[in-house]
Design a protein around this motif. Sequence first.
Motif, PDB file in Angstrom:
ATOM      1  N   PRO A  21       0.809  -1.230   0.000  1.00 16.69           N
ATOM      2  CA  PRO A  21       0.000   0.000   0.000  1.00 16.69           C
ATOM      3  C   PRO A  21       0.835   1.269   0.000  1.00 16.69           C
ATOM      4  CG  PRO A  21      -0.068  -1.057   2.160  1.00 16.69           C
ATOM      5  CD  PRO A  21       0.612  -2.020   1.231  1.00 16.69           C
ATOM      6  N   GLU A  22       2.139   1.171   0.242  1.00 12.31           N
ATOM      7  CA  GLU A  22       3.010   2.337   0.130  1.00 12.31           C
ATOM      8  C   GLU A  22       3.337   2.644  -1.328  1.00 12.31           C
ATOM      9  OE1 GLU A  22       3.908   4.294   2.652  1.00 12.31           O
ATOM     10  OE2 GLU A  22       2.652   3.035   3.939  1.00 12.31           O
ATOM     11  N   ARG A  23       3.195   1.627  -2.196  1.00 18.69           N
ATOM     12  CA  ARG A  23       3.538   1.805  -3.609  1.00 18.69           C
ATOM     13  C   ARG A  23       2.327   1.722  -4.524  1.00 18.69           C
ATOM     14  NH1 ARG A  23       7.981  -2.427  -5.016  1.00 18.69           N
ATOM     15  NH2 ARG A  23       6.931  -3.699  -3.434  1.00 18.69           N
ATOM     16  N   VAL A  39      -5.314   1.096   5.633  1.00 21.53           N
ATOM     17  CA  VAL A  39      -4.847   1.019   4.239  1.00 21.53           C
ATOM     18  C   VAL A  39      -5.877   1.635   3.309  1.00 21.53           C
ATOM     19  CG1 VAL A  39      -4.384  -0.589   2.332  1.00 21.53           C
ATOM     20  CG2 VAL A  39      -3.321  -0.958   4.564  1.00 21.53           C
ATOM     21  N   LEU A  40      -7.149   1.300   3.514  1.00 22.14           N
ATOM     22  CA  LEU A  40      -8.211   1.850   2.672  1.00 22.14           C
ATOM     23  C   LEU A  40      -8.354   3.358   2.862  1.00 22.14           C
ATOM     24  CD1 LEU A  40     -11.197  -0.684   2.679  1.00 22.14           C
ATOM     25  CD2 LEU A  40      -9.864   0.122   0.726  1.00 22.14           C
ATOM     26  N   ARG A  41      -8.262   3.821   4.101  1.00 26.34           N
ATOM     27  CA  ARG A  41      -8.377   5.267   4.340  1.00 26.34           C
ATOM     28  C   ARG A  41      -7.244   6.030   3.668  1.00 26.34           C
ATOM     29  NH1 ARG A  41     -10.284   3.831   9.579  1.00 26.34           N
ATOM     30  NH2 ARG A  41      -8.183   3.984  10.451  1.00 26.34           N
ATOM     31  N   ALA A  42      -6.023   5.528   3.811  1.00 25.77           N
ATOM     32  CA  ALA A  42      -4.875   6.216   3.208  1.00 25.77           C
ATOM     33  C   ALA A  42      -4.970   6.199   1.683  1.00 25.77           C
ATOM     34  CB  ALA A  42      -3.575   5.550   3.660  1.00 25.77           C
ATOM     35  N   GLY A  43      -5.355   5.050   1.114  1.00 31.27           N
ATOM     36  CA  GLY A  43      -5.496   4.973  -0.338  1.00 31.27           C
ATOM     37  C   GLY A  43      -6.606   5.860  -0.849  1.00 31.27           C
ATOM     38  N   SER A  44      -7.706   5.919  -0.098  1.00 33.71           N
ATOM     39  CA  SER A  44      -8.826   6.751  -0.513  1.00 33.71           C
ATOM     40  C   SER A  44      -8.477   8.237  -0.426  1.00 33.71           C
ATOM     41  CB  SER A  44     -10.063   6.438   0.338  1.00 33.71           C
ATOM     42  OG  SER A  44     -10.499   5.100   0.100  1.00 33.71           O
ATOM     43  N   GLU A  45      -7.654   8.620   0.549  1.00 29.93           N
ATOM     44  CA  GLU A  45      -7.204  10.011   0.624  1.00 29.93           C
ATOM     45  C   GLU A  45      -6.369  10.376  -0.600  1.00 29.93           C
ATOM     46  OE1 GLU A  45      -5.148  10.565   4.302  1.00 29.93           O
ATOM     47  OE2 GLU A  45      -6.960  10.318   5.538  1.00 29.93           O
ATOM     48  N   ARG A  46      -5.475   9.485  -1.006  1.00 31.46           N
ATOM     49  CA  ARG A  46      -4.659   9.754  -2.192  1.00 31.46           C
ATOM     50  C   ARG A  46      -5.533   9.821  -3.438  1.00 31.46           C
ATOM     51  NH1 ARG A  46      -0.964   6.058   0.309  1.00 31.46           N
ATOM     52  NH2 ARG A  46      -1.517   4.374  -1.142  1.00 31.46           N
TER      53      ARG A  46
END
Length: 336
Positions: A85-87, A310-317
């Motif tokens: 999820p960092e990449r 992971v979902l929150r961080a990805g959704s923010e991006r």
Amino acid sequence: MLTLESACRRPERHRVLTGDRPTGPLHLGHYFGTLQNRVRLQDAGIELFLVIADYQVLTDRDLADRPAEHAENLVLDYLAAGIDPERATVFTHSSVPALNQLLLPFLSLVSVAELGRNPTVKDEIAHSRQAAVSGLMFTYPVHQAADILFCKPDLVPVGQDQLPHLEVTRTIARRFNDRYRTDLFPEPQALLSPAPLLAGTDGGKMSKSRGNAIPLGATEDETARLIRAATTDADRQIGYDPERRPGVSGLLRLAALCQDRDPHAVAEEIGSGGAARLKATVTEAVNEHLRPLRARRTALAADRDHLRRVLRAGSERANAVADTTLAEVRAVMGSV
């Protein structure tokens, strides 16, 4: 059209959008068909967006069944398979409002007749679980165009059955650019990868809806039970012949993929051992291959909060990208 290998040779040139609908656990067909290739794209340094298309579950059914739970389980399978999820940006469709606002201008760029002629839409309507064809189902290719174009990818991994959908996306991108005299949207190419069509336990295409799949998260005992129930035939001499012996050949192909071998070689090794030896060989191959993935999956499943983070961080991006794209769309349309 590009291949996976050619895309990975120049990763800095590419951005890829792909994803899944949260309708249940991922299985071996997903793993060999898409998940492995997504990890290869990520590891090559290609920017990867993974959409969990929770709104699109309503395309072919009247009610979404436990979408939040299924979305978390998709993240679980992604991470266990090697998605970092960092990449890679992993997000849910419903959490990116600006993405969905692209639907209205995009709908103005295609005709009802064009949507009605789409062969993939026709097939989905024919196999629909709904009592009547909804507007969402009929306009599904346009929804998919919004999912794709919001992040302006140049590559979209698709199978042959999805090429008509991608062509709608390309048409919308081209017509938007022409109408508003801009080059805002690229016309994404199909990314063709060596994704095998994996047979299920009944000899047909492995599918969640057909009940013939082997889930990635199944235990070793559950895997053995599913494979024991698989369709074969009465011929004790095991041979790889997909046309005449689909059940046997599907199992051979599954073992071969797990062992990175040719299915003919697996068949020759089993010889006259019959269905019992074939199924024992496949069970051992599958369980051995998936053992590390399943161990990671079990460890990850113990921390559901991590999956939500992971979902929150990805959704923010994804929201940041979608907000920028929508602002650009409003500007070229003169609607700011």
